[in-house]
Design a protein around this motif. Structure first.
Motif, PDB file in Angstrom:
ATOM      1  N   MET A 201       0.849  -1.184   0.000  1.00 23.71           N
ATOM      2  CA  MET A 201       0.000   0.000   0.000  1.00 23.71           C
ATOM      3  C   MET A 201       0.894   1.247   0.000  1.00 23.71           C
ATOM      4  SD  MET A 201      -2.797   1.072   2.911  1.00 23.71           S
ATOM      5  CE  MET A 201      -2.936  -0.602   3.490  1.00 23.71           C
ATOM      6  N   ASP A 202       0.641   2.175  -0.952  1.00 25.50           N
ATOM      7  CA  ASP A 202       1.471   3.377  -0.918  1.00 25.50           C
ATOM      8  C   ASP A 202       0.956   4.321   0.183  1.00 25.50           C
ATOM      9  OD1 ASP A 202      -0.645   4.896  -1.871  1.00 25.50           O
ATOM     10  OD2 ASP A 202       0.010   4.768  -3.950  1.00 25.50           O
ATOM     11  N   SER A 203       1.741   5.383   0.442  1.00 30.41           N
ATOM     12  CA  SER A 203       1.434   6.170   1.639  1.00 30.41           C
ATOM     13  C   SER A 203       0.116   6.931   1.520  1.00 30.41           C
ATOM     14  CB  SER A 203       2.586   7.119   1.959  1.00 30.41           C
ATOM     15  OG  SER A 203       2.717   8.066   0.948  1.00 30.41           O
ATOM     16  N   SER A 204      -0.253   7.383   0.287  1.00 30.93           N
ATOM     17  CA  SER A 204      -1.518   8.111   0.197  1.00 30.93           C
ATOM     18  C   SER A 204      -2.702   7.171   0.380  1.00 30.93           C
ATOM     19  CB  SER A 204      -1.616   8.872  -1.122  1.00 30.93           C
ATOM     20  OG  SER A 204      -1.609   7.985  -2.202  1.00 30.93           O
ATOM     21  N   GLU A 205      -2.570   5.934  -0.082  1.00 31.02           N
ATOM     22  CA  GLU A 205      -3.630   4.943   0.136  1.00 31.02           C
ATOM     23  C   GLU A 205      -3.751   4.634   1.628  1.00 31.02           C
ATOM     24  OE1 GLU A 205      -5.893   3.663  -1.698  1.00 31.02           O
ATOM     25  OE2 GLU A 205      -6.606   2.120  -0.323  1.00 31.02           O
ATOM     26  N   LEU A 206      -2.607   4.520   2.279  1.00 28.69           N
ATOM     27  CA  LEU A 206      -2.618   4.266   3.722  1.00 28.69           C
ATOM     28  C   LEU A 206      -3.285   5.420   4.469  1.00 28.69           C
ATOM     29  CD1 LEU A 206       0.124   2.646   5.821  1.00 28.69           C
ATOM     30  CD2 LEU A 206      -0.723   4.859   6.538  1.00 28.69           C
ATOM     31  N   GLU A 207      -2.964   6.663   4.057  1.00 26.23           N
ATOM     32  CA  GLU A 207      -3.569   7.819   4.730  1.00 26.23           C
ATOM     33  C   GLU A 207      -5.075   7.857   4.514  1.00 26.23           C
ATOM     34  OE1 GLU A 207      -1.525  11.468   3.899  1.00 26.23           O
ATOM     35  OE2 GLU A 207       0.413  10.608   4.417  1.00 26.23           O
ATOM     36  N   LEU A 208      -5.514   7.502   3.313  1.00 30.17           N
ATOM     37  CA  LEU A 208      -6.954   7.451   3.052  1.00 30.17           C
ATOM     38  C   LEU A 208      -7.633   6.415   3.941  1.00 30.17           C
ATOM     39  CD1 LEU A 208      -7.274   7.611  -0.846  1.00 30.17           C
ATOM     40  CD2 LEU A 208      -8.332   9.150   0.802  1.00 30.17           C
ATOM     41  N   GLN A 209      -7.004   5.242   4.013  1.00 34.88           N
ATOM     42  CA  GLN A 209      -7.599   4.179   4.835  1.00 34.88           C
ATOM     43  C   GLN A 209      -7.611   4.577   6.311  1.00 34.88           C
ATOM     44  OE1 GLN A 209      -6.454   0.144   4.236  1.00 34.88           O
ATOM     45  NE2 GLN A 209      -6.505   0.280   2.011  1.00 34.88           N
ATOM     46  N   ARG A 210      -6.531   5.238   6.748  1.00 31.75           N
ATOM     47  CA  ARG A 210      -6.479   5.680   8.149  1.00 31.75           C
ATOM     48  C   ARG A 210      -7.583   6.717   8.407  1.00 31.75           C
ATOM     49  NH1 ARG A 210      -1.163   6.971   8.912  1.00 31.75           N
ATOM     50  NH2 ARG A 210      -1.383   9.139   8.346  1.00 31.75           N
ATOM     51  N   ALA A 211      -7.712   7.691   7.514  1.00 34.05           N
ATOM     52  CA  ALA A 211      -8.729   8.735   7.700  1.00 34.05           C
ATOM     53  C   ALA A 211     -10.124   8.116   7.751  1.00 34.05           C
ATOM     54  CB  ALA A 211      -8.631   9.759   6.574  1.00 34.05           C
ATOM     55  N   ALA A 212     -10.378   7.126   6.898  1.00 39.46           N
ATOM     56  CA  ALA A 212     -11.696   6.488   6.878  1.00 39.46           C
ATOM     57  C   ALA A 212     -11.932   5.704   8.171  1.00 39.46           C
ATOM     58  CB  ALA A 212     -11.798   5.562   5.670  1.00 39.46           C
TER      59      ALA A 212
END
Ligand SMILES: [Fe+2]
Length: 200
Positions: A1-12
């Motif tokens: 998972m790249d970092s922007s995908e990780l940040e999206l998942q974390r925010a959700a």
């Protein structure tokens, strides 16, 4: 998972947890059962460990004057329902204090010893019990409950409050040297840990 995908998942995942926490407070109120349910919801959030990599929530370096940083993960527009990740290294100790809002601490990495107190009739405090907060456990407090925290080493913990720390202007702490109650100065220097979804 790249970092922007990780940040999206974390925010959700954080948004989903905070939605549940708002609902819990609405349904159960600021009660023992309510804050314990909020704690249990944050334990579930902590199980998504991969969404909170330690290298994105760095603790202070050894030469830093601070021994812990707070990263804001959530906060409503009216400053209610604030969630932080506290990342610490070395020794972190607080005197016994209240919060004037409900407060929950949930472990993620490392250990945070929580000591709980009652007020004595002479204006002092008496320890009632302890709880070692570590992964999978947490503590839940009502606005008047008193605790102190004691960390020795690296630790990453969720801290969640009914109102943002910058807004808590009348938290009391007990000075062990003078046996007096004093007011904590407001917390500052909180780091932004929220994801700006529009930039993802
Ligand atoms: Fe506290």
């Amino acid at each position: 998972m790249d970092s922007s995908e990780l940040e999206l998942q974390r925010a959700a995942a954080v948004a989903e947890a905070m939605d549940d926490i708002r609902r819990i407070e609405s349904d159960l109120g600021v009660t023992g059962a309510g804050v314990e349910a909020i704690r249990d919801r944050l334990v579930r959030l902590s199980e998504l460990r991969a969404l909170f990599p330690a290298d994105q929530f760095l603790a202070p370096a050894s030469e830093d004057a601070k021994s812990s940083y707070l990263y804001r993960l959530a906060q409503d527009a009216d400053d209610r329902f604030a969630l932080y990740l506290q990342s610490s290294a070395g020794q972190v100790t607080t005197p016994a204090h209240n919060h004037t809002t409900w407060a929950v601490v949930v472990g993620f990495e490392g250990q945070e010893l929580n000591k709980f107190y009652t007020r004595t009739t002479d204006g002092g405090i008496e320890k009632t019990h302890e709880h070692l907060v570590e992964y999978g456990t947490g503590v839940a407090m009502l606005p008047d409950d008193l605790h102190s925290i004691h960390i020795d080493g690296s630790a990453l913990n969720f801290h969640c409050y009914g109102l943002a720390l910058e807004r808590l202007e009348s938290r009391e702490y007990h000075s062990p040297t003078t046996n007096e109650w004093k007011i904590f100065s407001s917390v500052s220097g909180i780091r932004e840990g929220r994801t700006n979804l529009q930039n993802c």
